[in-house]
Design a protein around this motif. Sequence first.
Motif, PDB file in Angstrom:
ATOM      1  N   THR A  60       2.153  -8.738  -1.291  1.00  0.00           N
ATOM      2  CA  THR A  60       2.076  -8.057  -1.382  1.00  0.00           C
ATOM      3  C   THR A  60       2.181  -7.158   0.209  1.00  0.00           C
ATOM      4  OG1 THR A  60      -0.244  -8.785  -0.232  1.00  0.00           O
ATOM      5  CG2 THR A  60      -0.004  -7.413  -2.399  1.00  0.00           C
TER       6      THR A  60
ATOM      7  N   ASP B 284      -2.847  -2.810   7.520  1.00  0.00           N
ATOM      8  CA  ASP B 284      -1.960  -2.099   7.062  1.00  0.00           C
ATOM      9  C   ASP B 284      -1.872  -0.271   5.793  1.00  0.00           C
ATOM     10  OD1 ASP B 284      -0.017  -4.188   6.988  1.00  0.00           O
ATOM     11  OD2 ASP B 284      -0.326  -5.727   5.489  1.00  0.00           O
TER      12      ASP B 284
ATOM     13  N   GLY C 134      -8.353  -8.498  -0.876  1.00  0.00           N
ATOM     14  CA  GLY C 134      -9.801  -8.175   0.430  1.00  0.00           C
ATOM     15  C   GLY C 134     -11.175  -7.238  -0.090  1.00  0.00           C
ATOM     16  N   ASN C 135     -10.154  -6.100  -0.302  1.00  0.00           N
ATOM     17  CA  ASN C 135     -11.219  -5.199  -1.103  1.00  0.00           C
ATOM     18  C   ASN C 135     -10.710  -5.137  -2.577  1.00  0.00           C
ATOM     19  OD1 ASN C 135     -13.395  -3.822   0.650  1.00  0.00           O
ATOM     20  ND2 ASN C 135     -11.155  -2.219   1.759  1.00  0.00           N
TER      21      ASN C 135
ATOM     22  N   LYS D 110       0.604  -1.715   0.237  1.00  0.00           N
ATOM     23  CA  LYS D 110      -0.226  -0.146   0.143  1.00  0.00           C
ATOM     24  C   LYS D 110       1.133   1.231  -0.622  1.00  0.00           C
ATOM     25  CE  LYS D 110      -4.182  -1.805   1.946  1.00  0.00           C
ATOM     26  NZ  LYS D 110      -4.088  -3.398   2.336  1.00  0.00           N
TER      27      LYS D 110
HETATM   28  C1  LIG Z   1      -4.353  -4.315   1.714  1.00  0.00           C
HETATM   29  C2  LIG Z   1      -4.077  -5.570   1.528  1.00  0.00           C
HETATM   30  C3  LIG Z   1      -4.206  -6.506   0.341  1.00  0.00           C
HETATM   31  C4  LIG Z   1      -5.511  -6.613   0.055  1.00  0.00           C
HETATM   32  O1  LIG Z   1      -5.316  -5.607  -1.276  1.00  0.00           O
HETATM   33  P1  LIG Z   1      -6.469  -5.317  -1.510  1.00  0.00           P
HETATM   34  O2  LIG Z   1      -6.302  -4.466  -2.524  1.00  0.00           O
HETATM   35  O3  LIG Z   1      -7.929  -4.555  -0.799  1.00  0.00           O
HETATM   36  O4  LIG Z   1      -7.865  -6.269  -1.868  1.00  0.00           O
HETATM   37  C5  LIG Z   1      -3.593  -7.905   0.811  1.00  0.00           C
HETATM   38  N1  LIG Z   1      -2.415  -8.297   1.138  1.00  0.00           N
HETATM   39  C6  LIG Z   1      -1.954  -7.408   1.893  1.00  0.00           C
HETATM   40  C7  LIG Z   1      -0.525  -7.704   2.847  1.00  0.00           C
HETATM   41  C8  LIG Z   1      -2.862  -6.144   2.528  1.00  0.00           C
HETATM   42  O5  LIG Z   1      -1.921  -4.981   3.003  1.00  0.00           O
END
Ligand SMILES: *Cc1c(COP(=O)(O)O)cnc(C)c1O
Length: 429
Positions: free
Chosen positions: A380, A138, A249-250, A107
């Motif tokens: 991520t 996060d 997630g989102n 992010k």
């Molecule tokens: C926010 C996040 C996700 C999910 O990403 P989205 O764009 O909300 O689908 C996955 N992994 C990590 C580590 C995150 O911080």
Amino acid sequence: MYYYSLNNKNHRVSFEEAVVSGIAPDRGLYFPEKIEKLPASFYNEIDQMSATQIAYMVIEQFIGTSIPKNHLLQILDEVLDFDFPVVPIDESISSLELFHGPTMAFKDVGARFMAKCLEYFNKNNGRKTTVLVATSGDTGGAVANGFFKTDNVEVIILYPQNKVSDVQEKQLTTLGHNITALEVQGTFDDCQEMVKTAFLDEELKSKRNLTSANSINIARWLPQTFYYFIAYKQLKSFNKELVFSVPSGNFGNICAGIVAKKLGLPIRHFVASTNSNDIIPRYLNTGFYSPRPSVETLSNAMDVGNPSNFIRIQHLFKNDDTALKSEFSSYSFNDKETNSAIQELYKTANYIADPHGAVGYLGLKKHGLQPNEIGVFLETAHPIKFRSTVEKELSITLPLPDQIKEIMQKKKNSILIKNYKNLKAFLSK
Ligand SMILES: *Cc1c(COP(=O)(O)O)cnc(C)c1O
């Protein structure tokens, strides 16, 4: 470039207004009016281009005249000042590591980009903005870091007490200056609910320019397209078809990947990998979209019960589910499977994955790959952010990276709140 509200195509605003307001007055998400394919010459020359040059080509059409070219290039240079390596796991699977930034989760790019856009816009018109954001872990850290010392922007982060990891909490609560952390005696859903209530509170809105910094905001969402181009640059010479698995997630990150494909990036298939919060896999199986309260898992950044960006994905496929399913699959994995994947990656490839990356890896395995395909899962977050899970599962101790070591020594500073009344009192000061 104009953006329209997904609730009303006739409501059109500039990039600046979409960033400043976050969401349309009718509660619709903003969406770009046009997405134009990038020229073949760009794809031919991409291996010779820097990350900043690539990002400029990708984002330029979405910004239009809102930010002058030289300033935009400077912003991109600052935002992309770390690496995004593709690390091979085996002959057909690679990990795209997005965690080498300041808060060690993907992010960082979106949060920094949004901060710098807002700073530029506020400088020109003397406005002050309050960014109000709820986090399950996060988002808060990335937003705090990205907006730290940004002129004319105050950031207020709500996080659930005892429900974020120790590293995450330090990232939220130790910066000071224009960043305030509110520790909520409740769940993430409670935090989110309070933020939503604040955005609808006319009395508050008359006192402050409130905006949100989650992936609903186009300035956080669109820069995520860069990752797919940067991965392509590194994999192009293999001459294989690309399949991306995105821990979701989102669904903002994977939605940005689909935008990359609309810009002409050759991607064969998308896999949205989720934890037990399986709203979208269920929807694709049954045709029924039924949001539910989120359940807690090891991959807490994906504990989302009503993925806000899925509506943008449907829009990209013109609400045609058959077309969507031909390019997009979604699978869910529970914590037990996630732990096994962490083990498997370590034992077979000597690779230490965090729980989110592990879910992404499982998605590729489940989807399966053809001989002419290469599968990339997005890693991520750095495993250190979820060190208790990873260390326990692998019986190892992870060394603390420098940026984490520094933050762990700092003193936590937060304000306890219980309910919306407390939040409103704080914001009305
Ligand atoms: C926010 C996040 C996700 C999910 O990403 P989205 O764009 O909300 O689908 C996955 N992994 C990590 C580590 C995150 O911080």
